[in-house]
Design a protein around this motif. Structure first.
Motif, PDB file in Angstrom:
ATOM      1  N   SER A  39       6.597  -1.998   5.210  1.00  0.00           N
ATOM      2  CA  SER A  39       6.763  -0.878   6.130  1.00  0.00           C
ATOM      3  C   SER A  39       7.721   0.169   5.568  1.00  0.00           C
ATOM      4  N   GLY A  40       7.325   1.427   5.653  1.00  0.00           N
ATOM      5  CA  GLY A  40       8.202   2.519   5.229  1.00  0.00           C
ATOM      6  C   GLY A  40       8.131   2.858   3.754  1.00  0.00           C
ATOM      7  N   CYS A  41       7.185   2.243   3.010  1.00  0.00           N
ATOM      8  CA  CYS A  41       7.164   2.480   1.564  1.00  0.00           C
ATOM      9  C   CYS A  41       6.412   3.753   1.203  1.00  0.00           C
ATOM     10  N   GLY A  42       5.758   4.384   2.170  1.00  0.00           N
ATOM     11  CA  GLY A  42       5.109   5.657   1.893  1.00  0.00           C
ATOM     12  C   GLY A  42       3.590   5.622   1.826  1.00  0.00           C
ATOM     13  N   LYS A  43       2.988   4.507   2.233  1.00  0.00           N
ATOM     14  CA  LYS A  43       1.523   4.395   2.188  1.00  0.00           C
ATOM     15  C   LYS A  43       0.844   5.441   3.056  1.00  0.00           C
ATOM     16  N   THR A  44       1.291   5.492   4.321  1.00  0.00           N
ATOM     17  CA  THR A  44       0.674   6.440   5.253  1.00  0.00           C
ATOM     18  C   THR A  44       0.868   7.865   4.772  1.00  0.00           C
ATOM     19  N   THR A  45       2.040   8.138   4.224  1.00  0.00           N
ATOM     20  CA  THR A  45       2.323   9.494   3.744  1.00  0.00           C
ATOM     21  C   THR A  45       1.339   9.887   2.637  1.00  0.00           C
ATOM     22  N   VAL A 191      -5.230   1.610   3.867  1.00  0.00           N
ATOM     23  CA  VAL A 191      -3.781   1.366   3.907  1.00  0.00           C
ATOM     24  C   VAL A 191      -3.492   0.114   4.715  1.00  0.00           C
ATOM     25  N   THR A 192      -2.687  -0.784   4.155  1.00  0.00           N
ATOM     26  CA  THR A 192      -2.317  -1.986   4.903  1.00  0.00           C
ATOM     27  C   THR A 192      -0.977  -2.522   4.411  1.00  0.00           C
ATOM     28  N   HIS A 193      -0.292  -3.259   5.286  1.00  0.00           N
ATOM     29  CA  HIS A 193       0.905  -3.950   4.819  1.00  0.00           C
ATOM     30  C   HIS A 193       0.633  -5.443   4.710  1.00  0.00           C
ATOM     31  N   ASP A 194      -0.633  -5.819   4.969  1.00  0.00           N
ATOM     32  CA  ASP A 194      -1.022  -7.226   4.989  1.00  0.00           C
ATOM     33  C   ASP A 194      -1.667  -7.577   3.651  1.00  0.00           C
ATOM     34  N   GLN A 195      -0.952  -8.362   2.828  1.00  0.00           N
ATOM     35  CA  GLN A 195      -1.440  -8.614   1.473  1.00  0.00           C
ATOM     36  C   GLN A 195      -2.728  -9.426   1.461  1.00  0.00           C
ATOM     37  N   GLU A 196      -2.889 -10.314   2.445  1.00  0.00           N
ATOM     38  CA  GLU A 196      -4.109 -11.116   2.484  1.00  0.00           C
ATOM     39  C   GLU A 196      -5.320 -10.217   2.745  1.00  0.00           C
ATOM     40  N   GLU A 197      -5.095  -9.265   3.682  1.00  0.00           N
ATOM     41  CA  GLU A 197      -6.157  -8.311   4.010  1.00  0.00           C
ATOM     42  C   GLU A 197      -6.554  -7.521   2.763  1.00  0.00           C
ATOM     43  N   ALA A 198      -5.542  -7.021   2.052  1.00  0.00           N
ATOM     44  CA  ALA A 198      -5.808  -6.211   0.854  1.00  0.00           C
ATOM     45  C   ALA A 198      -6.552  -7.027  -0.197  1.00  0.00           C
ATOM     46  N   MET A 199      -6.103  -8.270  -0.420  1.00  0.00           N
ATOM     47  CA  MET A 199      -6.718  -9.120  -1.447  1.00  0.00           C
ATOM     48  C   MET A 199      -8.170  -9.401  -1.119  1.00  0.00           C
ATOM     49  N   MET A 208       2.769  -0.584  -3.498  1.00  0.00           N
ATOM     50  CA  MET A 208       3.819   0.425  -3.373  1.00  0.00           C
ATOM     51  C   MET A 208       5.133  -0.248  -3.016  1.00  0.00           C
ATOM     52  N   ASN A 209       6.212   0.315  -3.540  1.00  0.00           N
ATOM     53  CA  ASN A 209       7.534  -0.199  -3.218  1.00  0.00           C
ATOM     54  C   ASN A 209       8.494   0.981  -3.134  1.00  0.00           C
ATOM     55  N   ALA A 210       8.987   1.254  -1.954  1.00  0.00           N
ATOM     56  CA  ALA A 210       9.973   2.320  -1.732  1.00  0.00           C
ATOM     57  C   ALA A 210       9.588   3.642  -2.400  1.00  0.00           C
ATOM     58  N   GLY A 211       8.341   4.063  -2.204  1.00  0.00           N
ATOM     59  CA  GLY A 211       7.921   5.373  -2.695  1.00  0.00           C
ATOM     60  C   GLY A 211       7.389   5.369  -4.118  1.00  0.00           C
ATOM     61  N   ASN A 212       7.483   4.227  -4.801  1.00  0.00           N
ATOM     62  CA  ASN A 212       6.961   4.134  -6.161  1.00  0.00           C
ATOM     63  C   ASN A 212       5.731   3.244  -6.200  1.00  0.00           C
ATOM     64  N   LEU A 213       4.846   3.543  -7.185  1.00  0.00           N
ATOM     65  CA  LEU A 213       3.721   2.667  -7.422  1.00  0.00           C
ATOM     66  C   LEU A 213       4.218   1.567  -8.351  1.00  0.00           C
ATOM     67  N   ASP A 214       4.216   0.314  -7.886  1.00  0.00           N
ATOM     68  CA  ASP A 214       4.726  -0.775  -8.712  1.00  0.00           C
ATOM     69  C   ASP A 214       3.649  -1.344  -9.621  1.00  0.00           C
ATOM     70  N   GLN A 215       2.450  -1.529  -9.070  1.00  0.00           N
ATOM     71  CA  GLN A 215       1.377  -2.073  -9.889  1.00  0.00           C
ATOM     72  C   GLN A 215       0.044  -1.682  -9.297  1.00  0.00           C
TER      73      GLN A 215
END
Ligand SMILES: Nc1ncnc2c1ncn2[C@@H]1O[C@H](COP(=O)(O)OP(=O)(O)OP(=O)(O)O)[C@@H](O)[C@H]1O
Ligand SMILES: [Mg+2]
Lengths: 327, 263
Positions: A39-45, A191-199, A208-215
């Motif tokens: 939550s808050g990492c910037g996905k929705t933005t 957009v999701t915060h649920d990793q199982e859903e995404a997988m 995404m992690n705090a506004g950065n693309l991690d992987q």
């Protein structure tokens, strides 16, 4: 192959607060992409910048070679599904689905045919005369999906479309969304915060992690070869291994440890079972290895009873399965 | 428990009496035009007066224009303030309360000075100009009611998300307001419209000072020259006003139900 959806050095600040810090990605036509993160990492933005509801501070967004960064939302030819359904309460299901078609000037008889086709696609044939308030949340969200895809948009954007629904419907609807997406070959950003859903439904995941693309990569890559500590811990379960025998920052997935040796295993650990969790098909054991808790997943079996608390066990794992966590 | 109920009823009866007794007395008086028996002669006399029909028709027409102009001003204003400039809301609340605080007399003297026949914009120089000025004055008088009705209507729907949903489907601002926002707050708008109508029908000060043949000045004129007709007119205006209020209630039942919201 040229990228269909391309995001370049995308930055977004609200005042002094930079919430998207230079994100780059490119995807091909027909891919199902998930933006995953806490939550808050910037996905929705990011999604809202693609849709045109937020103006990027800098950077570019291109769809099918067209630069759309500064177009108004109604000029972008995209479809979007919102978390809160957002069906038009004054319009019937049929008119909701036909809304974009009518705006685009499609003649009435073609509209009717398209609405019927869409209702069949989402499994709600004959519902065109209903009003949104006469339908369940899951049905409303399917109508919202139909409304988004009816005008054949270039991109389909979904912002946590399942999070208002209960668990069972969430799983069945996500499979339905994936099936429809593959059927139509429509490029989708989810957009999701649920990793199982995404997988479970993505071709590729952007973590995404705090506004950065991690992987960025396929679910298989993200899970098995996480590139940062954040990705490794955010996606799936992870055990940190005792520093004394493995060195610092070593970790392994619970399902890669077994109680019996396997052909590929070459390392053992001894510990005491401190907890047994029966999850149905999987039995999760918590093992205390000289002070370090390690979770292991074993399949349930008819024949053998699971180990008991207090039992001393030997854990088998393969050194090649051990992940080294970076920064 | 029992005595509490008694006091509640007593207060209710006293309150009701406060409203009903004068009304009943007025009604009774309006029936006494013919000596020695009750009759509707006063009402017949009122309806026979050509000025009754013409002034009433004039006020109805001005009322309709007031409603249309009021909607055209208030709906987009409330919509954009809620959507884009929420920090302006306290200011809007304040401005829309001003007509309740500032006497109509002050308003109309201001108008006459600003738009008088010797000013740069001599609205009062022609009949049409004065009618336009009167309509504008009524829009201002009705603003507190229209604003609150529309604002309440927009509170019940998620205008932000609905606007975005319509935008991404290709709709422009005009289509969004006309096809999505307006229909969803129609009942609220209608209640604002009936309140506006009730105000315009009875208004005296502004119409009289601008010298327009409206229903309010007609009522007052009759009141000073006749005996029984004013009572009949009071009852008629009462029925019209309460009819308008009743319509608000009836329409409230047809409010469109909004879709389930998750926030
Ligand atoms: N309009 C805005 N004004 C100021 N700050 C905002 C605005 N929109 C978002 N933010 C901030 O930007 C950050 C990222 O928000 P965003 O909605 O993109 O998060 P998210 O990843 O979608 O989270 P969630 O999973 O909770 O929906 C948050 O810290 C939020 O407070
Ligand atoms: Mg979000």
């Amino acid at each position: 192959m040229a990228a269909f959806l391309e995001v370049q050095n995308l930055v977004k600040s609200f005042g002094t607060n930079t919430v998207v810090k230079g994100v780059n990605f490119a995807f091909e036509k027909g891919e199902f992409i998930s933006l995953l993160g806490p939550s808050g990492c910037g996905k929705t933005t990011i999604l809202r910048m693609i849709a045109g509801f937020e103006r990027p501070t800098s950077g570019a967004i291109r769809v099918d070679g067209d630069e759309i960064t500064h177009l108004k939302p109604n000029q972008r030819k995209l479809g979007m599904v919102f978390q809160a359904y957002a069906l038009f309460p004054n319009l019937t299901v049929g008119d909701n689905i036909a809304f974009g078609l009518k705006i685009a000037g499609m003649p009435a008889d073609q509209r009717r045919a398209r609405v019927e086709e869409m209702l069949r696609l989402i499994g709600l044939p004959g519902f065109e005369k209903r009003f949104p308030y006469e339908m369940s949340g899951g049905q409303q969200q399917r109508v919202a999906l139909a409304r988004a895809i009816a005008p054949k948009p270039r991109l389909l954007l979904l912002d946590e479309p399942l999070s208002a629904l209960d668990a069972k419907i969430r799983v069945s609807l996500r499979e339905e969304i994936r099936a429809i997406q593959q059927d139509l070959g429509i490029t989708t950003v989810f957009v999701t915060h649920d990793q199982e859903e995404a997988m479970s439904i993505s071709d590729r995941i952007v973590v995404m992690n705090a506004g950065n693309l991690d992987q960025m990569g396929s679910p298989h890559e993200i899970y098995n070869r996480p590139s940062t500590r954040f990705v490794a811990t955010f996606v799936g379960q992870l055990n940190t291994l005792p520093e004394a025998s493995f060195g610092p920052n070593r970790a392994i997935r619970p399902e890669l440890i077994s109680l019996a040796p396997r052909p590929e295993t070459d390392t053992t650990l001894t510990g005491t079972i401190s907890d047994v969790g029966f999850l149905g098909s999987v039995v999760r054991l918590r093992v205390d290895v000289s002070g370090t808790p390690i979770n292991i997943d074993t399949f349930n079996s008819h024949a053998t009873t699971p180990p008991q608390r207090g039992d001393t066990v030997t854990l088998h794992l393969a050194a090649k399965d051990v992940l080294t966590l970076g920064a | 428990m029992k005595s509490q109920k008694f006091w509640a009823w007593l207060i209710f009866v006293l309150g009701a009496a406060y409203f009903i007794i004068p009304l009943a007395a007025t009604f009774e008086f309006s029936l006494r035009m013919r000596r020695g028996e009750y009759s509707f002669d006063a009402y017949a006399s009122v309806f026979a007066d050509p000025y009754f029909a013409s002034s009433f028709a004039y006020s109805v027409i001005v009322g309709l224009f007031t409603i249309v102009v009021g909607i055209l001003v208030v709906v987009p204003a409330v919509y954009f303030v809620r959507l884009r400039m929420p920090w302006l809301r306290p200011f809007m609340e304040f401005v829309t309360l001003l007509p309740l605080v500032i006497p109509a007399l002050v308003l109309v003297y201001g108008y006459i000075r600003l738009y008088g026949s010797s000013s740069f914009i001599p609205f009062t120089g022609s009949v049409l100009g004065t009618d336009i000025l009167l309509t504008c004055a009524y829009v201002t008088l009705a603003l507190p009611y229209m604003y609150r009705a529309v604002d309440n209507g927009m509170r019940t729907i998620d205008i932000g998300t609905l606007t975005e949903a319509a935008q991404i489907a290709g709709a422009n601002q005009l289509q969004i307001i006309g096809q999505i926002i307006l229909p969803n707050i129609l009942v609220a708008i209608l209640s604002g419209a009936f309140l506006t109508f009730a105000i315009v029908i009875g208004e005296f000060t502004i119409a009289s000072l601008l010298n327009r043949p409206a229903f309010g000045p007609y009522l007052v004129g009759i009141g000073t020259n006749r005996a029984y007709e004013p009572a009949a007119l009071a009852i008629i205006s009462f029925i019209i006003t309460w009819g308008a209020m009743g319509m608000i209630n009836v329409l409230g039942r047809f409010a469109p139900r909004t879709s389930a919201r998750t926030d």
